[in-house]
Design a protein around this motif. Sequence first.
Motif, PDB file in Angstrom:
ATOM      1  N   ILE A   9       0.864  -1.188   0.000  1.00 59.43           N
ATOM      2  CA  ILE A   9       0.000   0.000   0.000  1.00 59.43           C
ATOM      3  C   ILE A   9       0.894   1.230   0.000  1.00 59.43           C
ATOM      4  N   LEU A  10       0.693   2.115  -0.982  1.00 57.68           N
ATOM      5  CA  LEU A  10       1.324   3.430  -0.934  1.00 57.68           C
ATOM      6  C   LEU A  10       0.373   4.294  -0.120  1.00 57.68           C
ATOM      7  N   LYS A  11       0.858   4.761   1.021  1.00 52.74           N
ATOM      8  CA  LYS A  11       0.000   5.378   2.032  1.00 52.74           C
ATOM      9  C   LYS A  11      -0.387   6.811   1.631  1.00 52.74           C
ATOM     10  N   PRO A  12      -1.344   7.431   2.353  1.00 50.24           N
ATOM     11  CA  PRO A  12      -1.850   8.751   1.949  1.00 50.24           C
ATOM     12  C   PRO A  12      -0.777   9.844   1.839  1.00 50.24           C
ATOM     13  N   ASP A  13       0.324   9.723   2.595  1.00 50.27           N
ATOM     14  CA  ASP A  13       1.384  10.751   2.491  1.00 50.27           C
ATOM     15  C   ASP A  13       2.039  10.733   1.114  1.00 50.27           C
ATOM     16  N   VAL A  14       2.285   9.536   0.588  1.00 47.65           N
ATOM     17  CA  VAL A  14       2.909   9.414  -0.745  1.00 47.65           C
ATOM     18  C   VAL A  14       1.993   9.983  -1.829  1.00 47.65           C
ATOM     19  N   VAL A  15       0.699   9.653  -1.726  1.00 47.94           N
ATOM     20  CA  VAL A  15      -0.264  10.160  -2.716  1.00 47.94           C
ATOM     21  C   VAL A  15      -0.344  11.681  -2.620  1.00 47.94           C
ATOM     22  N   ALA A  16      -0.440  12.209  -1.393  1.00 46.68           N
ATOM     23  CA  ALA A  16      -0.579  13.663  -1.199  1.00 46.68           C
ATOM     24  C   ALA A  16       0.632  14.424  -1.724  1.00 46.68           C
ATOM     25  N   LYS A  17       1.810  13.825  -1.605  1.00 47.13           N
ATOM     26  CA  LYS A  17       3.046  14.499  -2.048  1.00 47.13           C
ATOM     27  C   LYS A  17       3.354  14.244  -3.521  1.00 47.13           C
ATOM     28  N   ASN A  18       2.397  13.579  -4.219  1.00 46.82           N
ATOM     29  CA  ASN A  18       2.562  13.325  -5.657  1.00 46.82           C
ATOM     30  C   ASN A  18       3.816  12.487  -5.950  1.00 46.82           C
ATOM     31  N   GLN A  19       4.038  11.483  -5.069  1.00 43.87           N
ATOM     32  CA  GLN A  19       5.236  10.662  -5.206  1.00 43.87           C
ATOM     33  C   GLN A  19       4.917   9.202  -5.552  1.00 43.87           C
ATOM     34  N   ILE A  20       3.711   8.967  -6.096  1.00 45.84           N
ATOM     35  CA  ILE A  20       3.324   7.590  -6.447  1.00 45.84           C
ATOM     36  C   ILE A  20       4.342   7.002  -7.435  1.00 45.84           C
ATOM     37  N   GLY A  21       4.606   7.727  -8.492  1.00 47.13           N
ATOM     38  CA  GLY A  21       5.514   7.224  -9.533  1.00 47.13           C
ATOM     39  C   GLY A  21       6.929   7.027  -9.005  1.00 47.13           C
ATOM     40  N   ALA A  22       7.371   7.954  -8.170  1.00 46.21           N
ATOM     41  CA  ALA A  22       8.732   7.851  -7.628  1.00 46.21           C
ATOM     42  C   ALA A  22       8.880   6.585  -6.797  1.00 46.21           C
ATOM     43  N   VAL A  23       7.871   6.282  -5.973  1.00 46.87           N
ATOM     44  CA  VAL A  23       7.962   5.075  -5.134  1.00 46.87           C
ATOM     45  C   VAL A  23       7.848   3.821  -6.002  1.00 46.87           C
ATOM     46  N   ILE A  24       6.944   3.865  -6.986  1.00 49.31           N
ATOM     47  CA  ILE A  24       6.813   2.689  -7.866  1.00 49.31           C
ATOM     48  C   ILE A  24       8.133   2.423  -8.598  1.00 49.31           C
ATOM     49  N   SER A  25       8.885   3.474  -8.900  1.00 47.13           N
ATOM     50  CA  SER A  25      10.157   3.223  -9.601  1.00 47.13           C
ATOM     51  C   SER A  25      11.141   2.454  -8.710  1.00 47.13           C
ATOM     52  N   TYR A  26      11.104   2.659  -7.379  1.00 46.99           N
ATOM     53  CA  TYR A  26      11.944   1.858  -6.478  1.00 46.99           C
ATOM     54  C   TYR A  26      11.519   0.385  -6.551  1.00 46.99           C
ATOM     55  N   ILE A  27      10.183   0.179  -6.607  1.00 44.72           N
ATOM     56  CA  ILE A  27       9.637  -1.184  -6.640  1.00 44.72           C
ATOM     57  C   ILE A  27      10.058  -1.874  -7.942  1.00 44.72           C
ATOM     58  N   GLU A  28       9.908  -1.170  -9.058  1.00 43.03           N
ATOM     59  CA  GLU A  28      10.235  -1.787 -10.349  1.00 43.03           C
ATOM     60  C   GLU A  28      11.741  -1.992 -10.501  1.00 43.03           C
ATOM     61  N   LYS A  29      12.531  -1.052  -9.979  1.00 44.84           N
ATOM     62  CA  LYS A  29      13.992  -1.216 -10.071  1.00 44.84           C
ATOM     63  C   LYS A  29      14.465  -2.423  -9.282  1.00 44.84           C
ATOM     64  N   ALA A  30      13.696  -2.806  -8.243  1.00 43.67           N
ATOM     65  CA  ALA A  30      14.057  -3.990  -7.452  1.00 43.67           C
ATOM     66  C   ALA A  30      13.648  -5.281  -8.152  1.00 43.67           C
ATOM     67  N   GLY A  31      12.998  -5.167  -9.307  1.00 41.46           N
ATOM     68  CA  GLY A  31      12.613  -6.357 -10.066  1.00 41.46           C
ATOM     69  C   GLY A  31      11.247  -6.898  -9.705  1.00 41.46           C
ATOM     70  N   LEU A  32      10.522  -6.181  -8.827  1.00 38.25           N
ATOM     71  CA  LEU A  32       9.168  -6.634  -8.484  1.00 38.25           C
ATOM     72  C   LEU A  32       8.190  -6.150  -9.539  1.00 38.25           C
ATOM     73  N   LYS A  33       7.245  -7.031  -9.902  1.00 39.95           N
ATOM     74  CA  LYS A  33       6.275  -6.704 -10.954  1.00 39.95           C
ATOM     75  C   LYS A  33       4.911  -6.433 -10.338  1.00 39.95           C
ATOM     76  N   ILE A  34       4.244  -5.398 -10.803  1.00 42.17           N
ATOM     77  CA  ILE A  34       2.894  -5.090 -10.324  1.00 42.17           C
ATOM     78  C   ILE A  34       1.909  -5.981 -11.080  1.00 42.17           C
ATOM     79  N   VAL A  35       1.145  -6.791 -10.333  1.00 46.55           N
ATOM     80  CA  VAL A  35       0.164  -7.668 -10.988  1.00 46.55           C
ATOM     81  C   VAL A  35      -1.282  -7.250 -10.688  1.00 46.55           C
ATOM     82  N   ALA A  36      -1.433  -6.231  -9.820  1.00 42.23           N
ATOM     83  CA  ALA A  36      -2.752  -5.628  -9.584  1.00 42.23           C
ATOM     84  C   ALA A  36      -2.508  -4.272  -8.948  1.00 42.23           C
TER      85      ALA A  36
END
Length: 143
Positions: A9-36
């Motif tokens: 879960i990307l929590k309300p602070d991340v959404v409010a600060k417009n950092q959804i994409g920035a956090v997802i890039s850490y996830i994708e760089k680690a090789g984890l794939k979003i399936v939902a």
Amino acid sequence: MSVERTLSILKPDVVAKNQIGAVISYIEKAGLKIVAARMQHLTKAEAEGFYAVHKERPFFADLVRFMTSGPVVVMVLEGENAVAKYREIMGATDPKKAAPGTIRADFASSIDENACHGSDSLENAKIEIAYFFRTTELCPRTR
Ligand code: RTP
Ligand code: MG
């Protein structure tokens, strides 16, 4: 090692600060794939149910208040050792104790507003994924 799924879960602070994409890039760089993935504003009952294990803890009311303060992004991540790998890149619960370069070290402002959630075991990942997603909403990644 085996292919696992974990709930993020990307929590309300991340959404409010417009950092959804920035956090997802850490996830994708680690090789984890979003399936939902879904954006959702949790109700009080949904947040209380999700964190029910903590209901006797002194921080429970603040946790529920924060988690319902704005929309979150709920995702299922898939990959080798996904549960432990995601916990590793999230960093410690308290961002002051989180290793440099982790999501919480780089995005969280406090132990309360700490950017992200990740399942803490494979058993809990299965329960948490089912809490938010129907099986038909998961998109297996074949490439
Ligand atoms: P999460 O469940 O959100 O992924 O976090 P976690 O496993 O790292 O930490 P957990 O012990 O499950 O706690 C859930 C959330 O409650 C808040 N918390 N506050 N003030 C405190 O001592 C305290 N301890 C925990 C945090 O926001 C934590 O993410
Ligand atoms: Mg936890």
